[in-house]
Design an enzyme around this catalytic site. Structure first.
Site, PDB file in Angstrom:
ATOM      1  N   LEU A  61     -31.801  25.882 -64.085  1.00 34.62           N
ATOM      2  CA  LEU A  61     -31.698  27.137 -63.335  1.00 34.62           C
ATOM      3  C   LEU A  61     -32.734  28.157 -63.805  1.00 34.62           C
ATOM      4  O   LEU A  61     -33.168  28.138 -64.965  1.00 34.62           O
ATOM      5  CB  LEU A  61     -30.306  27.746 -63.503  1.00 34.62           C
ATOM      6  CG  LEU A  61     -29.127  27.005 -62.894  1.00 34.62           C
ATOM      7  CD1 LEU A  61     -27.869  27.846 -63.036  1.00 34.62           C
ATOM      8  CD2 LEU A  61     -29.365  26.659 -61.438  1.00 34.62           C
ATOM      9  N   CYS A  62     -33.078  29.059 -62.921  1.00 34.57           N
ATOM     10  CA  CYS A  62     -34.019  30.124 -63.266  1.00 34.57           C
ATOM     11  C   CYS A  62     -33.298  31.267 -63.965  1.00 34.57           C
ATOM     12  O   CYS A  62     -33.375  32.439 -63.558  1.00 34.57           O
ATOM     13  CB  CYS A  62     -34.712  30.621 -62.006  1.00 34.57           C
ATOM     14  SG  CYS A  62     -35.697  29.376 -61.169  1.00 34.57           S
TER      15      CYS A  62
END
Length: 421
Positions: A339-340
């Site tokens: 995930l960012c």
């Protein structure tokens, strides 16, 4: 030392049909634990466990627990619908909600489930919506700070749940006047306690209140619901709860408080989720990336979408590198997802055996509040859920999501009509 309930060799066979990542549940462990809980409270004729569906809302898991004599603890419309579909009936369903939408009270009453009111104002709301049922329960919040001797502390005074003591007394009088005939009492004071003291201490508080309620309102107390809060040892150095000792502690409090008051026929209920399921679930992922910068990182094909607790709470989950259980833990890693978000880490500065790409990473204690807390941030899709049957076979009990699932709520959007997925 925590050991997985599945071997590397078993995983090698499983991934031939079901690629990582996936959640895997242990049927044998689930059934044995449910039977041990029932044994712990066998001294109470009316005992019943109402499994907290929110912990693991899978119909195959719920069916196993139903076969083991458990009821269902629901907190939403869809959980009520799931319980109904699985054949839970009337007093096998406990409905405990807060800030409750009117239609959920209506559904709970339609199913003749036991409704557990969270707030004094809900009495009039329920009266206008459906009328007051013959059996009703209220949730008690004692306020202040709750502590027990081994350092467990929680703050009910800051919790949004429940009636004050004065409201419970007044509420029982009002409910009795409105036609209620049998009453339950419910409370939840601390989460994930790893202590044999918690339930007995909570039980005594509720038993004493039940006696006071009987004396001050004249109502018939049918059951006392100890709710959840009995936890598990997420860390390997923690001692697990002894449910048999916990049951014995509650029995002693019952005999001390309830029997002298002539209330020996009151049933004990529980609403356990984490204790029932967490140790019997693993998130299984593969190491797909390694990164060497200021720290050493191992990236998995799973991410916080599959297990939110470490990112959300900084929660510890033990990790085993399958097949390397006996190798020295002499490498320090951050174990990450894709995930960012920088908090998408299953472990930080964790000492583990040397990990190579392709290794199976088993994340422990994900059987409750694992898949259930999943989401679709970054367009990530939820993983499959698998059941390791008692005979060693594996059953798919929820398929992994597809892009079609992700886009399904945009069916009205012309832009997506010709999309290939």
């Amino acid at each position: 030392m925590k050991k997985p309930f599945v071997t590397k060799e078993q995983l090698e066979e499983i991934v031939k049909e079901y690629p990582t990542p996936f959640h895997l549940y242990d049927e044998k462990g689930i059934r044995e634990n449910a039977r041990k809980l029932r044994q712990a409270f066998s001294w109470n004729k009316g005992f019943k466990e109402y499994f907290a569906i929110k912990a693991t809302p899978n119909p195959f898991i719920l069916q196993i627990l139903k076969e083991e004599g458990c009821g269902a603890d629901c907190s939403s419309m869809t959980e009520l619908m799931l319980s109904e579909a699985l054949g839970f009936k009337e007093n096998e369903i406990m409905f405990s909600s807060n800030t409750t939408p009117p239609e959920e009270f209506v559904k709970a009453k339609e199913l003749n489930s036991i409704i557990n009111l969270d707030d004094f104002t809900h009495i009039d709301i329920l009266k206008e919506l459906t009328g007051i049922p013959k059996t009703i329960c209220c949730r008690y919040n004692p306020g202040g700070v709750f502590t027990i001797s081994n350092g467990i502390m929680d703050n009910p005074g800051d919790a949004k749940y429940g009636f004050t003591k004065e409201q419970v007394i007044e509420g029982y009088k009002k409910l009795k006047d409105l036609g209620a005939e049998e009453f339950g009492l419910h409370s939840f004071l601390a989460s994930n306690t790893v202590s044999n003291e918690y339930y007995p201490v909570l039980a005594k508080i509720l038993f004493e209140l039940a006696v006071e309620l009987k004396e001050k309102t004249g109502v018939k107390i049918k059951f006392i619901n100890l709710s959840g809060g009995v936890g598990i040892p997420y860390r390997p150095e923690q001692e697990p709860n002894d449910i048999l000792a916990i049951g014995e502690g509650v029995r002693k409090a019952f005999e001390e408080v309830m029997i002298p008051a002539g209330m020996e026929d009151v049933a004990i209920y529980t609403e356990l989720g984490r204790f029932m399921l967490a140790p019997y679930g693993h998130l299984v992922a593969a190491a797909i990336h390694e990164k060497h910068i200021y720290k050493e990182y191992i990236g998995l094909d799973a991410c916080a979408v599959d297990l939110m607790r470490p990112a959300m709470y900084g929660a510890y989950h033990h990790i085993t590198v399958a097949g390397k259980e006996n190798e020295p833990c002499d490498h320090m890693y951050d174990i990450t997802g894709s995930l960012c978000e920088n908090n998408d880490k299953f472990a930080i500065d964790r000492m583990l055996p040397k990990i190579e790409k392709g290794d199976f990473i088993v994340i422990h204690d994900t059987g409750a509040h694992g898949y259930a807390m999943g989401y679709n941030y970054n367009g990530k899709l939820k993983s499959a859920e698998l059941l390791l049957r008692e005979d060693g076979s594996v059953k798919l009990i929820r398929r992994k999501e597809t892009p079609r699932d992700y886009f399904s709520t945009f069916d009205f959007c012309d832009v997506l009509k010709d999309m290939k997925y």
